[in-house]
Write an enzyme that holds these catalytic residues in place. Structure first.
Site, PDB file in Angstrom:
ATOM      1  N   HIS A 125       0.741  -1.221   0.107  1.00  0.00           N
ATOM      2  CA  HIS A 125      -0.080  -0.052  -0.105  1.00  0.00           C
ATOM      3  C   HIS A 125       1.005   1.404   0.013  1.00  0.00           C
ATOM      4  O   HIS A 125       0.651   2.239  -0.980  1.00  0.00           O
ATOM      5  CB  HIS A 125      -0.700   0.117   1.222  1.00  0.00           C
ATOM      6  N   GLU A 126       1.805   1.174   0.733  1.00  0.00           N
ATOM      7  CA  GLU A 126       2.642   2.600   0.949  1.00  0.00           C
ATOM      8  C   GLU A 126       3.601   2.697  -0.138  1.00  0.00           C
ATOM      9  O   GLU A 126       3.822   3.863  -0.941  1.00  0.00           O
ATOM     10  CB  GLU A 126       3.614   2.632   1.882  1.00  0.00           C
ATOM     11  N   HIS A 170       1.523   4.219  -3.047  1.00  0.00           N
ATOM     12  CA  HIS A 170       1.378   5.805  -3.152  1.00  0.00           C
ATOM     13  C   HIS A 170       2.463   6.319  -3.849  1.00  0.00           C
ATOM     14  O   HIS A 170       2.233   7.371  -4.578  1.00  0.00           O
ATOM     15  CB  HIS A 170       1.665   6.215  -1.577  1.00  0.00           C
ATOM     16  N   GLU A 228      -6.278   6.633  -1.478  1.00  0.00           N
ATOM     17  CA  GLU A 228      -6.214   5.601  -0.680  1.00  0.00           C
ATOM     18  C   GLU A 228      -7.173   4.326  -1.137  1.00  0.00           C
ATOM     19  O   GLU A 228      -6.232   3.078  -1.250  1.00  0.00           O
ATOM     20  CB  GLU A 228      -7.205   5.808   0.716  1.00  0.00           C
TER      21      GLU A 228
END
Length: 280
Positions: free
Chosen positions: A152-153, A156, A209
Site C-alpha cells: 500500500h505504501e 502511493h 487511498e
C-alpha cells in the site's frame, strides 16, 4: 539481487535534480497492461511538477528522519530480526514496481525500522520505506499483512500521489504554467520543495487511498503474499482505531467498512496471481 533493488541502511548520495515540466500528453501510464485491478491512469496533475524534485524531497526528508532516529538510538541495526524480515518482504515486492512506474525500477530502494510505539509505516517518493516497531508489535502482523502494508505504501509512491498533491497545493495548472514562464523552473521547484516538507504528514484523498489499496494488493499478490491478508489487516486497523494513542498511521489512512468491502471485492481478481506466484 540487482543493484537497483539494493536495500541500504547507511547514507546515500542524492541525485542532482533535473527540473522539467512534463506535459500531460507525454506522461506514461502508471497502470500495467495486464493489471488485474481497475485503477486507471495516475492523476495528470502530477505532470505539472518535476518528478526529480519530488523524489529529491523524499530522499532529503528520509535522511533527516533516519539521522534523528539514529541520534535517539531508535534506528534498528542491519542485524535486527524485524528489519531483516522487512527487507526480505521488500525484496519480493520490488521486482514488480517497474510495470506500475518505469522510474521506480531505477530508484535506490531503502528499508529501515524505527523503534517507536507508533502504529505507522510509509514509503516516500524515490522508494524510501520505513516501518515503526509499533505497527508490527501492537498489531502482531503476519508476513502477508506486512506485505499488504508495504505494498500500500509503495503504491502511493508508484502512483505519485504526493507529486499530484503537491501540484494541487502549489496552485492550479495555469498558475504553475505562468510561474514557470515568469520565474523559471527553479521557482516552481521552490514551491514544490516547500510542499515536500510535509511529505510525512501528507493526507491523501479517499480516491488515492483506494488506489493504493488496490495497487498494493496486486503488487503483494504478484510477490506471492495472500491477498486475503488485506482484509485481516484492515480489520485489525479498525479495531486499533478504537484504542487511544499511537495511531499515526490511521490519522492519514482511515479505516472503515467501505475500505474492507472494496478489498473483499478485489481479492478474487488477484487470487490467480497469488496462486501462480506460490506455484512458481
Amino acid at each position: 539481487m540487482c543493484s537497483r533493488c539494493e536495500l541500504l541502511l547507511g547514507p546515500w548520495h542524492g541525485r542532482r535534480a533535473f527540473l522539467r515540466l512534463a506535459g500531460a500528453g507525454a506522461a506514461v501510464s502508471a497502470a500495467p497492461v495486464l493489471a488485474q485491478v481497475d485503477v486507471g491512469q495516475s492523476s495528470v496533475a502530477r505532470n505539472l511538477v518535476p518528478a526529480d524534485t519530488v523524489e529529491q524531497a523524499g530522499v532529503q526528508q528520509y535522511g533527516e528522519l533516519l539521522a534523528k532516529a539514529k541520534a535517539q538510538g531508535a534506528l534498528a541495526p542491519d542485524g535486527h530480526p524485524q528489519l531483516q524480515r522487512l527487507r526480505a518482504i521488500a525484496a519480493r515486492l520490488i521486482p514488480f514496481v517497474g510495470s506500475w512506474n518505469p522510474r521506480a525500477a531505477q530508484w535506490k530502494w531503502q528499508v529501515n525500522l524505527i523503534g517507536s510505539k507508533q502504529i505507522n509505516a510509509f514509503c516516500l517518493p524515490g522508494g524510501k520505506i520505513a516501518f515503526y516497531t509499533g505497527i508490527l508489535d501492537q498489531l502482531k502482523l503476519s508476513d502477508d499483512e506486512v506485505a499488504m502494508v508495504m505494498g500500500h505504501e509503495m503504491a502511493h509512491a508508484l502512483r505519485e500521489h504526493a507529486r499530484a498533491r503537491m501540484a494541487k497545493s502549489a496552485g492550479t495548472g495555469a498558475a504553475l504554467s505562468i510561474a514557470s514562464q515568469l520565474f523559471g523552473l527553479g521557482e516552481v521547484g521552490n514551491m514544490v520543495a516547500k510542499a515536500g516538507t510535509q511529505l510525512l504528514t501528507l493526507k491523501f484523498s479517499r480516491g488515492d487511498e483506494t488506489d493504493a489499496d488496490l495497487v498494493g494488493l496486486e503488487l503483494a499478490a504478484r510477490a506471492g503474499y495472500d491477498p486475503r491478508a488485506s482484509v485481516s489487516l484492515w480489520t485489525k486497523m479498525a479495531a486499533a482505531s478504537k484504542n487511544e494513542g499511537g495511531l499515526n498511521f490511521l490519522s492519514t489512512h482511515p479505516s472503515g467498512t467501505d475500505r474492507i468491502r472494496i478489498l473483499e471485492a478485489n481479492v478474487p481478481k488477484v487470487d490467480g496471481l497469488y496462486r501462480a506466484a506460490k506455484r512458481g
